[in-house]
Scaffold this active site. Structure first.
Site, PDB file in Angstrom:
ATOM      1  N   ASP A 240      14.001   8.162   9.374  1.00 14.73           N
ATOM      2  CA  ASP A 240      14.585   7.065  10.153  1.00 14.73           C
ATOM      3  C   ASP A 240      15.057   5.904   9.283  1.00 14.73           C
ATOM      4  O   ASP A 240      15.553   4.898   9.799  1.00 14.73           O
ATOM      5  CB  ASP A 240      13.643   6.589  11.259  1.00 14.73           C
ATOM      6  CG  ASP A 240      12.377   5.904  10.774  1.00 14.73           C
ATOM      7  OD1 ASP A 240      12.204   5.746   9.542  1.00 14.73           O
ATOM      8  OD2 ASP A 240      11.551   5.505  11.617  1.00 14.73           O
TER       9      ASP A 240
ATOM     10  N   ASN B 158       7.825   3.244  -0.553  1.00 12.57           N
ATOM     11  CA  ASN B 158       8.459   2.276   0.333  1.00 12.57           C
ATOM     12  C   ASN B 158       8.793   1.050  -0.514  1.00 12.57           C
ATOM     13  O   ASN B 158       7.913   0.267  -0.873  1.00 12.57           O
ATOM     14  CB  ASN B 158       7.514   1.920   1.484  1.00 12.57           C
ATOM     15  CG  ASN B 158       8.118   0.944   2.481  1.00 12.57           C
ATOM     16  OD1 ASN B 158       8.913   0.093   2.124  1.00 12.57           O
ATOM     17  ND2 ASN B 158       7.710   1.058   3.731  1.00 12.57           N
TER      18      ASN B 158
ATOM     19  N   GLU C 149       4.272  12.541  10.004  1.00 11.25           N
ATOM     20  CA  GLU C 149       4.581  11.111  10.071  1.00 11.25           C
ATOM     21  C   GLU C 149       5.153  10.693  11.421  1.00 11.25           C
ATOM     22  O   GLU C 149       5.721   9.615  11.561  1.00 11.25           O
ATOM     23  CB  GLU C 149       5.545  10.754   8.951  1.00 11.25           C
ATOM     24  CG  GLU C 149       4.998  11.005   7.563  1.00 11.25           C
ATOM     25  CD  GLU C 149       3.931   9.996   7.140  1.00 11.25           C
ATOM     26  OE1 GLU C 149       4.198   8.781   7.195  1.00 11.25           O
ATOM     27  OE2 GLU C 149       2.825  10.425   6.747  1.00 11.25           O
TER      28      GLU C 149
ATOM     29  N   ASN D 285       7.391  -6.043   4.855  1.00 14.17           N
ATOM     30  CA  ASN D 285       6.305  -5.086   4.686  1.00 14.17           C
ATOM     31  C   ASN D 285       6.805  -3.649   4.764  1.00 14.17           C
ATOM     32  O   ASN D 285       6.016  -2.713   4.714  1.00 14.17           O
ATOM     33  CB  ASN D 285       5.227  -5.322   5.743  1.00 14.17           C
ATOM     34  CG  ASN D 285       3.826  -5.270   5.158  1.00 14.17           C
ATOM     35  OD1 ASN D 285       3.644  -5.105   3.955  1.00 14.17           O
ATOM     36  ND2 ASN D 285       2.825  -5.415   6.012  1.00 14.17           N
TER      37      ASN D 285
ATOM     38  N   LEU E  94       0.799  -1.225   0.000  1.00 12.61           N
ATOM     39  CA  LEU E  94       0.000   0.000   0.000  1.00 12.61           C
ATOM     40  C   LEU E  94       0.835   1.281   0.000  1.00 12.61           C
ATOM     41  O   LEU E  94       0.288   2.363  -0.189  1.00 12.61           O
ATOM     42  CB  LEU E  94      -0.918   0.003   1.232  1.00 12.61           C
ATOM     43  CG  LEU E  94      -1.951  -1.128   1.300  1.00 12.61           C
ATOM     44  CD1 LEU E  94      -2.568  -1.178   2.693  1.00 12.61           C
ATOM     45  CD2 LEU E  94      -3.033  -0.928   0.252  1.00 12.61           C
TER      46      LEU E  94
ATOM     47  N   HIS F  33      11.028   7.930   5.035  1.00 12.48           N
ATOM     48  CA  HIS F  33      11.108   8.608   6.325  1.00 12.48           C
ATOM     49  C   HIS F  33      12.573   8.838   6.678  1.00 12.48           C
ATOM     50  O   HIS F  33      13.446   8.069   6.266  1.00 12.48           O
ATOM     51  CB  HIS F  33      10.466   7.773   7.449  1.00 12.48           C
ATOM     52  CG  HIS F  33       8.990   7.640   7.347  1.00 12.48           C
ATOM     53  ND1 HIS F  33       8.331   6.435   7.552  1.00 12.48           N
ATOM     54  CD2 HIS F  33       8.032   8.546   7.059  1.00 12.48           C
ATOM     55  CE1 HIS F  33       7.030   6.617   7.397  1.00 12.48           C
ATOM     56  NE2 HIS F  33       6.829   7.881   7.095  1.00 12.48           N
TER      57      HIS F  33
ATOM     58  N   CYS G 230      11.322   1.188  13.142  1.00 12.84           N
ATOM     59  CA  CYS G 230       9.916   1.462  12.802  1.00 12.84           C
ATOM     60  C   CYS G 230       8.986   0.912  13.867  1.00 12.84           C
ATOM     61  O   CYS G 230       7.885   1.421  14.061  1.00 12.84           O
ATOM     62  CB  CYS G 230       9.558   0.823  11.451  1.00 12.84           C
ATOM     63  SG  CYS G 230      10.150   1.725  10.007  1.00 12.84           S
TER      64      CYS G 230
END
EC number: 3.5.3.23
Length: 447
Positions: free
Chosen positions: A254, A27, A176, A365, A23, A252, A371
């Site tokens: 991170d 990423n 985020e 994923n 989704l 992101h 995360c």
């Protein structure tokens, strides 16, 4: 006056509908594993094992619960009606991608759950929480209400904790959470510098921006959170993420940088204005010397950094003051990254140890160890004031392991998301979980 404080990590427990729907545009790992068969039970047990391992090392380790999925209230808002089974069937028939979105188990990645400012930094000397609106992705934009309820159930005492609503869910204030926020300090109980990293300036169309993938965090959102949390200019640095890094899959900050204490571990492609950012952090840390650990593109190409999630690792201060880097197993599968980690430990810098954790189900994923956790700095009084039923110990670990074994499936496909039995299984499991954790009625189906 400073107080002794500790950093608690709150990991998201993987939910019963853990699945690979691909989704998240931008990423790379998420998109590359779309429609693969997932194993929710294995994923949850991997996460629990990581939590228990860190708790056994003396780190304060908590848990945040998964959300109700599939989320029937969202489907009803979008016009689906009838019984819950009717709603699922209609959504699966007319828009299976939408059904996958409301069944996403992405709440496991609690680095996106909220931004947290410790009491040492804030004007009113309370710990401040703002759930992230996660407006860049529909499947995550439906999380913040339950996230807010969970945080308010854990950190209840208003004398110590302040809770804010998520920012307006529009692109101008895309937020985020802690995935784009790092705190640097001399000691957890001392006032520090909060580094907010953004991808674009929403109200300046001429400002630098990525071209391939979207920038999810805006400067305006970061500034709003700093205001809500009562942070002064002396406690904040705003840095733009390198647009080229976003286009390389660094969705992101991170994924390309992590900080802890006075150490900033980052890739040379992380920031648009690297020298300015480092200089400003140094000036605001005052008596504390910043220790930057810079990884060059020659040592670790950005593609290897993204695929290994080298920087999506947990950087933790051990009891002796040295730092441990908790990395995903994929870091040892990529030659450039593995060589760099050996060099990192051998050179005798602030990061003295590397430990590998198996979080493959999460990695497939699109999320690594960092995360999976939300960092909350707490003084001894604040730690005593929070609800401790979510802190991992031997008894809770055993009880949650048994709970997962009893409620989670070994395999899950996209077709399974329309199964009304899965919804019933999920609700029954979560109703039991809130009792185990002592969180009260935080889910829509309980209210």
């Amino acid at each position: 006056m400073s107080q002794h404080a500790t950093e608690a990590n709150f990991d998201g427990l993987v939910g019963p509908t853990h699945n690979y729907a691909g989704l998240s545009w931008g990423n790379v790992a998420s998109k590359s594993n779309v429609s693969a068969v997932s194993n929710p039970k294995e994923a949850a047990l991997q996460g629990l094992k990581k939590m228990k391992t860190l708790a056994d090392r003396g780190f304060v380790q908590g848990i945040l619960p998964p959300h109700e999925r599939p989320h029937i209230p969202t489907l009803r808002k979008l016009g689906f009606s009838g019984s819950d089974a009717d709603v699922l069937a209609a959504a699966a028939k007319s828009n299976p991608v939408l059904l996958a979105a409301v069944a996403s188990a992405s709440t496991m990645w609690t680095a996106n759950a909220a931004t947290v400012s410790p009491s040492a930094d804030t004007r009113d000397h309370r710990v401040h929480f703002t759930p992230a609106n996660l407006g860049a992705k529909f499947h995550r934009s439906i999380e913040h209400e339950v996230t807010g309820r969970a945080l308010a159930s854990i950190f209840t005492d208003e004398a110590y904790f302040a809770h804010h609503k998520a920012l307006p869910s529009v692109s101008h204030f895309g937020d985020e959470g802690a995935a784009n926020h790092t705190r640097l300090c001399s000691a957890y109980g001392e006032s520090g510098v909060e580094l907010f990293v953004y991808g674009q300036t929403a109200f300046d169309e001429a400002a630098p921006a990525p071209k391939r993938f979207p920038a999810r965090q805006t400067l305006e959102a970061s500034q709003a959170i700093a205001r809500l949390h009562g942070l002064t200019d002396g406690h904040t640095v705003f840095a733009q993420q390198n647009p080229n890094a976003i286009d390389a899959g660094v969705f992101h900050n991170d994924v390309i940088a992590v900080g802890n204490g006075n150490v900033l571990f980052y890739h040379d492609q992380a920031f648009l204005e690297e020298e300015r950012v480092l200089s400003e952090i140094r000036s605001k840390l005052k008596d504390t010397d910043l220790q930057p650990v810079r990884v060059s593109s020659d040592e670790v190409p950005i593609a290897d950094a993204v695929s290994s999630y080298l920087f999506n690792s947990q950087l933790l201060t051990q009891k002796d003051g040295s730092m441990l880097l908790a990395v995903p197993g994929e870091c040892r599968e990529i030659d450039s990254v593995s060589r760099y980690l050996d060099k990192l430990v051998a050179q005798g810098g602030p990061i003295s140890a590397v430990e590998v954790f198996d979080v493959k189900q999460s990695m497939r994923n699109g999320g690594g160890p960092a995360c999976l956790r939300l960092r909350v700095v707490l003084t001894e009084e604040e730690l005593g004031a929070m609800h401790d039923g979510v802190l991992i110990n031997d008894a809770l670990y055993e009880r949650l392991t048994t709970w997962v074994e009893g409620h989670y499936r070994d395999e899950l496909t996209q077709a399974d998301l329309a199964d009304p039995m899965l919804l019933d299984e999920c609700r029954h499991a979560l109703d039991e979980l809130t009792g185990i954790l002592g969180l009260g009625s935080i889910y829509d189906f309980q209210r």
